[in-house]
Design a protein around this motif. Structure first.
Motif, PDB file in Angstrom:
ATOM      1  N   HIS A 556      10.640   0.969   8.696  1.00  0.00           N
ATOM      2  CA  HIS A 556       9.993  -0.022   7.834  1.00  0.00           C
ATOM      3  C   HIS A 556       8.504  -0.149   8.181  1.00  0.00           C
ATOM      4  CE1 HIS A 556       9.489  -3.731   5.519  1.00  0.00           C
ATOM      5  NE2 HIS A 556       9.019  -4.325   6.618  1.00  0.00           N
ATOM      6  N   THR A 557       8.202  -0.275   9.455  1.00  0.00           N
ATOM      7  CA  THR A 557       6.807  -0.440   9.895  1.00  0.00           C
ATOM      8  C   THR A 557       5.975   0.807   9.598  1.00  0.00           C
ATOM      9  OG1 THR A 557       7.586  -1.894  11.658  1.00  0.00           O
ATOM     10  CG2 THR A 557       5.354  -1.028  11.867  1.00  0.00           C
ATOM     11  N   GLN A 558       6.542   1.987   9.883  1.00  0.00           N
ATOM     12  CA  GLN A 558       5.819   3.236   9.636  1.00  0.00           C
ATOM     13  C   GLN A 558       5.477   3.412   8.157  1.00  0.00           C
ATOM     14  OE1 GLN A 558       8.611   6.038  11.240  1.00  0.00           O
ATOM     15  NE2 GLN A 558       7.734   5.988  13.328  1.00  0.00           N
ATOM     16  N   LEU A 559       6.443   3.116   7.287  1.00  0.00           N
ATOM     17  CA  LEU A 559       6.234   3.323   5.858  1.00  0.00           C
ATOM     18  C   LEU A 559       5.222   2.331   5.279  1.00  0.00           C
ATOM     19  CD1 LEU A 559       9.894   4.085   4.702  1.00  0.00           C
ATOM     20  CD2 LEU A 559       8.018   5.706   5.000  1.00  0.00           C
ATOM     21  N   LEU A 560       5.257   1.112   5.795  1.00  0.00           N
ATOM     22  CA  LEU A 560       4.242   0.149   5.339  1.00  0.00           C
ATOM     23  C   LEU A 560       2.844   0.616   5.743  1.00  0.00           C
ATOM     24  CD1 LEU A 560       5.868  -3.367   6.023  1.00  0.00           C
ATOM     25  CD2 LEU A 560       5.511  -2.239   3.816  1.00  0.00           C
ATOM     26  N   GLY A 561       2.755   1.218   6.931  1.00  0.00           N
ATOM     27  CA  GLY A 561       1.461   1.686   7.415  1.00  0.00           C
ATOM     28  C   GLY A 561       0.932   2.872   6.630  1.00  0.00           C
ATOM     29  N   GLN A 562       1.820   3.651   6.020  1.00  0.00           N
ATOM     30  CA  GLN A 562       1.387   4.825   5.264  1.00  0.00           C
ATOM     31  C   GLN A 562       0.778   4.465   3.908  1.00  0.00           C
ATOM     32  OE1 GLN A 562       4.635   7.619   4.919  1.00  0.00           O
ATOM     33  NE2 GLN A 562       4.919   7.776   7.143  1.00  0.00           N
ATOM     34  N   GLN A 563       1.014   3.225   3.460  1.00  0.00           N
ATOM     35  CA  GLN A 563       0.463   2.765   2.173  1.00  0.00           C
ATOM     36  C   GLN A 563       0.841   3.709   1.016  1.00  0.00           C
ATOM     37  OE1 GLN A 563      -1.252  -0.225   1.642  1.00  0.00           O
ATOM     38  NE2 GLN A 563      -0.499  -0.558   3.748  1.00  0.00           N
ATOM     39  N   GLY A 564       2.091   4.147   1.055  1.00  0.00           N
ATOM     40  CA  GLY A 564       2.568   5.055   0.004  1.00  0.00           C
ATOM     41  C   GLY A 564       3.531   4.373  -0.957  1.00  0.00           C
ATOM     42  N   THR A 565       4.540   5.137  -1.410  1.00  0.00           N
ATOM     43  CA  THR A 565       5.499   4.645  -2.403  1.00  0.00           C
ATOM     44  C   THR A 565       6.249   3.422  -1.897  1.00  0.00           C
ATOM     45  OG1 THR A 565       5.793   6.907  -3.218  1.00  0.00           O
ATOM     46  CG2 THR A 565       7.467   5.297  -3.844  1.00  0.00           C
ATOM     47  N   TYR A 566       6.735   3.483  -0.644  1.00  0.00           N
ATOM     48  CA  TYR A 566       7.508   2.368  -0.094  1.00  0.00           C
ATOM     49  C   TYR A 566       6.652   1.102  -0.001  1.00  0.00           C
ATOM     50  CZ  TYR A 566      10.390  -0.390   3.103  1.00  0.00           C
ATOM     51  OH  TYR A 566      11.151  -1.397   3.666  1.00  0.00           O
ATOM     52  N   ALA A 567       5.424   1.248   0.474  1.00  0.00           N
ATOM     53  CA  ALA A 567       4.536   0.087   0.593  1.00  0.00           C
ATOM     54  C   ALA A 567       4.280  -0.542  -0.770  1.00  0.00           C
ATOM     55  CB  ALA A 567       3.218   0.509   1.252  1.00  0.00           C
ATOM     56  N   ASN A 568       4.121   0.296  -1.807  1.00  0.00           N
ATOM     57  CA  ASN A 568       3.919  -0.234  -3.166  1.00  0.00           C
ATOM     58  C   ASN A 568       5.150  -0.994  -3.641  1.00  0.00           C
ATOM     59  OD1 ASN A 568       1.327   0.814  -3.377  1.00  0.00           O
ATOM     60  ND2 ASN A 568       2.049   2.772  -4.235  1.00  0.00           N
ATOM     61  N   LEU A 569       6.340  -0.413  -3.401  1.00  0.00           N
ATOM     62  CA  LEU A 569       7.589  -1.086  -3.792  1.00  0.00           C
ATOM     63  C   LEU A 569       7.723  -2.429  -3.077  1.00  0.00           C
ATOM     64  CD1 LEU A 569      10.138   1.915  -3.708  1.00  0.00           C
ATOM     65  CD2 LEU A 569       9.420   0.658  -5.746  1.00  0.00           C
ATOM     66  N   TYR A 570       7.402  -2.439  -1.802  1.00  0.00           N
ATOM     67  CA  TYR A 570       7.533  -3.660  -1.001  1.00  0.00           C
ATOM     68  C   TYR A 570       6.575  -4.745  -1.488  1.00  0.00           C
ATOM     69  CZ  TYR A 570       8.466  -6.478   3.163  1.00  0.00           C
ATOM     70  OH  TYR A 570       8.859  -7.481   4.014  1.00  0.00           O
ATOM     71  N   ARG A 571       5.327  -4.367  -1.786  1.00  0.00           N
ATOM     72  CA  ARG A 571       4.353  -5.346  -2.278  1.00  0.00           C
ATOM     73  C   ARG A 571       4.770  -5.932  -3.618  1.00  0.00           C
ATOM     74  NH1 ARG A 571       0.399  -1.861  -0.005  1.00  0.00           N
ATOM     75  NH2 ARG A 571       0.243  -0.756  -1.989  1.00  0.00           N
ATOM     76  N   VAL A 572       5.221  -5.084  -4.515  1.00  0.00           N
ATOM     77  CA  VAL A 572       5.669  -5.560  -5.831  1.00  0.00           C
ATOM     78  C   VAL A 572       6.820  -6.530  -5.678  1.00  0.00           C
ATOM     79  CG1 VAL A 572       6.775  -4.859  -7.991  1.00  0.00           C
ATOM     80  CG2 VAL A 572       4.859  -3.526  -7.081  1.00  0.00           C
ATOM     81  N   GLN A 573       7.784  -6.207  -4.807  1.00  0.00           N
ATOM     82  CA  GLN A 573       8.941  -7.084  -4.627  1.00  0.00           C
ATOM     83  C   GLN A 573       8.542  -8.417  -3.999  1.00  0.00           C
ATOM     84  OE1 GLN A 573      12.879  -6.313  -2.151  1.00  0.00           O
ATOM     85  NE2 GLN A 573      12.857  -5.130  -4.040  1.00  0.00           N
ATOM     86  N   GLU A 574       7.605  -8.391  -3.070  1.00  0.00           N
ATOM     87  CA  GLU A 574       7.134  -9.642  -2.476  1.00  0.00           C
ATOM     88  C   GLU A 574       6.487 -10.531  -3.533  1.00  0.00           C
ATOM     89  OE1 GLU A 574       4.563  -8.626   0.856  1.00  0.00           O
ATOM     90  OE2 GLU A 574       6.024  -9.577   2.199  1.00  0.00           O
ATOM     91  N   GLN A 575       5.717  -9.931  -4.432  1.00  0.00           N
ATOM     92  CA  GLN A 575       5.051 -10.703  -5.492  1.00  0.00           C
ATOM     93  C   GLN A 575       6.078 -11.325  -6.432  1.00  0.00           C
ATOM     94  OE1 GLN A 575       2.380  -7.953  -7.365  1.00  0.00           O
ATOM     95  NE2 GLN A 575       1.033  -7.771  -5.563  1.00  0.00           N
ATOM     96  N   VAL A 576       7.152 -10.560  -6.751  1.00  0.00           N
ATOM     97  CA  VAL A 576       8.191 -11.076  -7.644  1.00  0.00           C
ATOM     98  C   VAL A 576       8.929 -12.229  -6.991  1.00  0.00           C
ATOM     99  CG1 VAL A 576      10.375 -10.516  -8.782  1.00  0.00           C
ATOM    100  CG2 VAL A 576       8.477  -8.893  -8.875  1.00  0.00           C
ATOM    101  N   GLU A 577       9.289 -12.086  -5.690  1.00  0.00           N
ATOM    102  CA  GLU A 577      10.056 -13.121  -5.003  1.00  0.00           C
ATOM    103  C   GLU A 577       9.239 -14.382  -4.741  1.00  0.00           C
ATOM    104  OE1 GLU A 577      11.594 -11.309  -1.504  1.00  0.00           O
ATOM    105  OE2 GLU A 577      13.126 -10.143  -2.574  1.00  0.00           O
ATOM    106  N   SER A 578       7.918 -14.225  -4.592  1.00  0.00           N
ATOM    107  CA  SER A 578       7.069 -15.394  -4.329  1.00  0.00           C
ATOM    108  C   SER A 578       6.616 -16.087  -5.607  1.00  0.00           C
ATOM    109  CB  SER A 578       5.845 -14.965  -3.519  1.00  0.00           C
ATOM    110  OG  SER A 578       5.066 -14.032  -4.255  1.00  0.00           O
ATOM    111  N   ALA A 579       6.825 -15.412  -6.754  1.00  0.00           N
ATOM    112  CA  ALA A 579       6.371 -15.994  -8.033  1.00  0.00           C
ATOM    113  C   ALA A 579       7.254 -17.166  -8.441  1.00  0.00           C
ATOM    114  CB  ALA A 579       6.392 -14.916  -9.111  1.00  0.00           C
TER     115      ALA A 579
END
Length: 579
Positions: A556-579
């Motif tokens: 999880h930590t490595q993929l977030l650091g790569q700022q790739g597909t997983y990081a994009n998915l994670y950011r989008v999901q955080e925005q949806v859950e916090s909305a």
């Protein structure tokens, strides 16, 4: 498949009950032999009893008539009872054969055939086969022998008059052959229409909530009305064709009888035939009407049954899942290797998985993530061989899974699918399902507690013995999912596949299940498919998929650091859950 081939195959299901069937056939032969007895008794009754006033004949003939009717009645009871037993056994055997085949069909067969069509085959088609396998045979045997017996008596009385009957025989045979071909096609159309109607009915019943909320009542009414109309139209065509053929045969029969009566009357005037002989001949001819009508009508019944048999054997003859594996796995470690794996569904032109290679170490917890349609669930379905790979290999502890018997392979895997499957049975039976049916109660309770299901089970009327309704309709979505997790926990398999296993749980229940999974994963290989990325943050590795390929691998930590597909998915999901 020809009619004779179909019929002979149907008779194989009669063979195990040949003793009862033989008794029925013998009884029918006795019944058929009693038919000519009535006109045969009329001749001496009239000629010797009424004309010659013989008192012995007047006393004897009524007694003989009673004896004949008694024999006929007993024979009818025996044949009817025996045939009912045989017919019921044949239907039961066919249904069991179809059900066993359904249990062994590959997943692709269910993808391509609706459950309504399968239901129609097991219920509607089998009942029509009963008519072909036994009832039509009764008519053919009994009424053919009756006609032959009456013809024999007529030949005895006046062979020249009786020969006239055979003038129409070729016409009747040709008519029946032409009609048989048309009726087979019409009955196949009727079965297809019936299967479609059953499919619509099954879909509407299972989706009744969706129908109501989206106002689909009129749409479903129109669909069902259209399917009913198709059944009606096909049935009417079949009945009309049958009626026309019956009318033609009866008109020909009436013509022959009228001609025979006219000639016989001429001979009676010339004293070439006695009054008793004339009445006996006329009675025998009249008695032929009913069996001839039955024999004409049975063709429709026979073609219905043969069309149904064709549908049934098409199901029974489908290929079962390939299960040619011979290897065994005495002690499974749980390492899974995907080697240059490619898989495509039959209906899709592009592969769902393409040239994928991945090694899952024994005891490792991996998570498959990605957008819908990226191939996550498809990859998980290939492990228990719900589908066979198109190219490449899947190795389990170094052994190709195609070399393992399905029973051994699937014994090592527990699954909680996205679509929870529960049965209209008790809570306990749904947890300890199948091979786990004899599990001690304390183990069932332990599994339920580990899945945090006992908290709602204890509040149910009969606890573990509560019937949960069709597909668990009496439970909430989260409760259904926790029962499915309890089932997987009870199996205690070395490989666990969780496909959206916590998607229907609230936050508190999800945390409880995560705790139980954290405990359970020790020493086991676990594959988790999840859209909710927060549930797989503690996975050993996260596999990010896109269009059937692996695009990222890491923690999880490595993929977030790569700022790739997983990081994009994670950011989008955080925005949806916090909305």
């Amino acid at each position: 498949m020809t009619s004779s081939t179909l019929y002979l195959r149907l008779l194989r299901y009669v063979k195990p009950h040949r003793r009862l069937f033989s008794i029925a056939i013998i009884s029918m032969i006795i019944m058929a032999l009693t038919e000519p007895a009535l006109p045969a008794l009329l001749q001496p009754l009239l000629d010797e009893g009424f004309v010659q006033q013989n008192p012995d004949i007047i006393r004897l003939i009524p007694l003989l008539l009673l004896l004949v009717m008694l024999i006929k009645g007993v024979a009818m009871i025996i044949s009817t009872t025996c045939l009912a037993k045989v017919a019921t056994h044949v239907v039961t055997d066919l249904r069991q054969a179809m059900f066993e085949k359904i249990l062994s069909l590959p997943t692709t067969a269910f993808d391509n055939t609706s459950s309504g069509v399968l239901l129609s085959k097991v219920t509607y088609d089998v009942s029509r086969v009963m008519a072909a396998s036994t009832e039509s045979l009764v008519v053919i045997t009994r009424d053919s022998l009756t006609v032959l017996g009456l013809l024999a008596w007529m030949f005895y009385l006046n062979w020249r008059l009786t020969l006239i009957v055979f003038l129409v025989a070729p016409v009747v045979v040709v008519t029946m052959r032409v009609v048989s071909k048309r009726l087979r096609g019409m009955n196949i159309s009727t079965q297809d229409a019936m299967g479609n109607m059953t499919r619509i009915l099954e879909e509407t019943i299972s989706g009744h909530k969706l129908v109501k909320i989206f106002g689909g009542q009129q749409y479903e009414k129109n669909r069902f009305s259209g399917s009913c109309h198709a059944v009606l139209e096909a049935t009417v065509k079949s009945q009309t064709t049958s009626a026309v053929s019956i009318a033609i045969v009866q008109m020909l029969t009436a013509f022959v009888l009228a001609l025979i009566i006219y000639i016989a009357a001429q001979e009676a005037q010339a004293n070439s035939i006695t009054v008793g002989g004339f009445v006996s001949l006329f009675t025998a001819m009249g008695m032929m009407f009913t069996p001839i009508k039955h024999l004409t009508k049975v063709n429709e019944q026979l073609q219905q049954g043969l069309a149904a048999a064709q549908s049934i054997f098409a199901l029974i003859d489908q290929d079962s899942e390939q299960d040619n594996g011979k290897q065994t796995l005495p002690q499974l470690v749980g390492e899974i290797d995907f080697k240059q794996l490619t898989f495509a569904y039959h209906t899709e032109s592009h592969p769902a998985i393409y040239d994928l290679s991945l090694t899952i170490r024994a005891g490792e917890t991996i998570a498959l993530v990605g957008a819908s349609g990226s191939g996550k669930t498809t990859l998980a379905n290939l492990i228990p061989r719900f589908y066979s790979v198109t190219q490449g290999q899947i190795l389990l502890d170094g052994v190709n899974i195609n070399e393992l018997p399905l029973s051994i392979l699937r014994e090592k895997i527990a699954l909680v699918s996205q679509e929870v499957v529960l049965f209209n049975d008790t809570v306990a039976a749904n947890i300890a399902y199948g091979a786990m049916a004899n599990t001690p109660r304390e183990k069932i309770i332990a599994a339920a507690k580990a899945a945090h299901a006992m908290e709602f089970i204890e509040q149910m009327p009969n606890g573990l013995e509560t019937i949960i309704g069709e597909r668990g309709v009496k439970l909430s979505g989260g409760q259904r999912q926790r029962l499915a997790i309890a089932r997987a926990l009870l199996k205690d398999a070395p490989i666990l596949i969780f496909d959206e296993a916590t998607s229907a749980l609230d936050t508190q229940s999800e945390r409880h299940v995560q705790d139980s999974l954290d405990y359970l994963k020790r020493g086991r290989t676990m594959i988790i498919i999840a859209h909710r990325l927060s549930t797989i943050a503690q996975a050993d590795r996260i596999i990010v998929m896109d269009k059937g390929k692996i695009v990222e691998i890491g923690t999880h930590t490595q993929l977030l650091g790569q700022q790739g597909t997983y990081a994009n998915l994670y950011r989008v999901q955080e925005q949806v859950e916090s909305a």
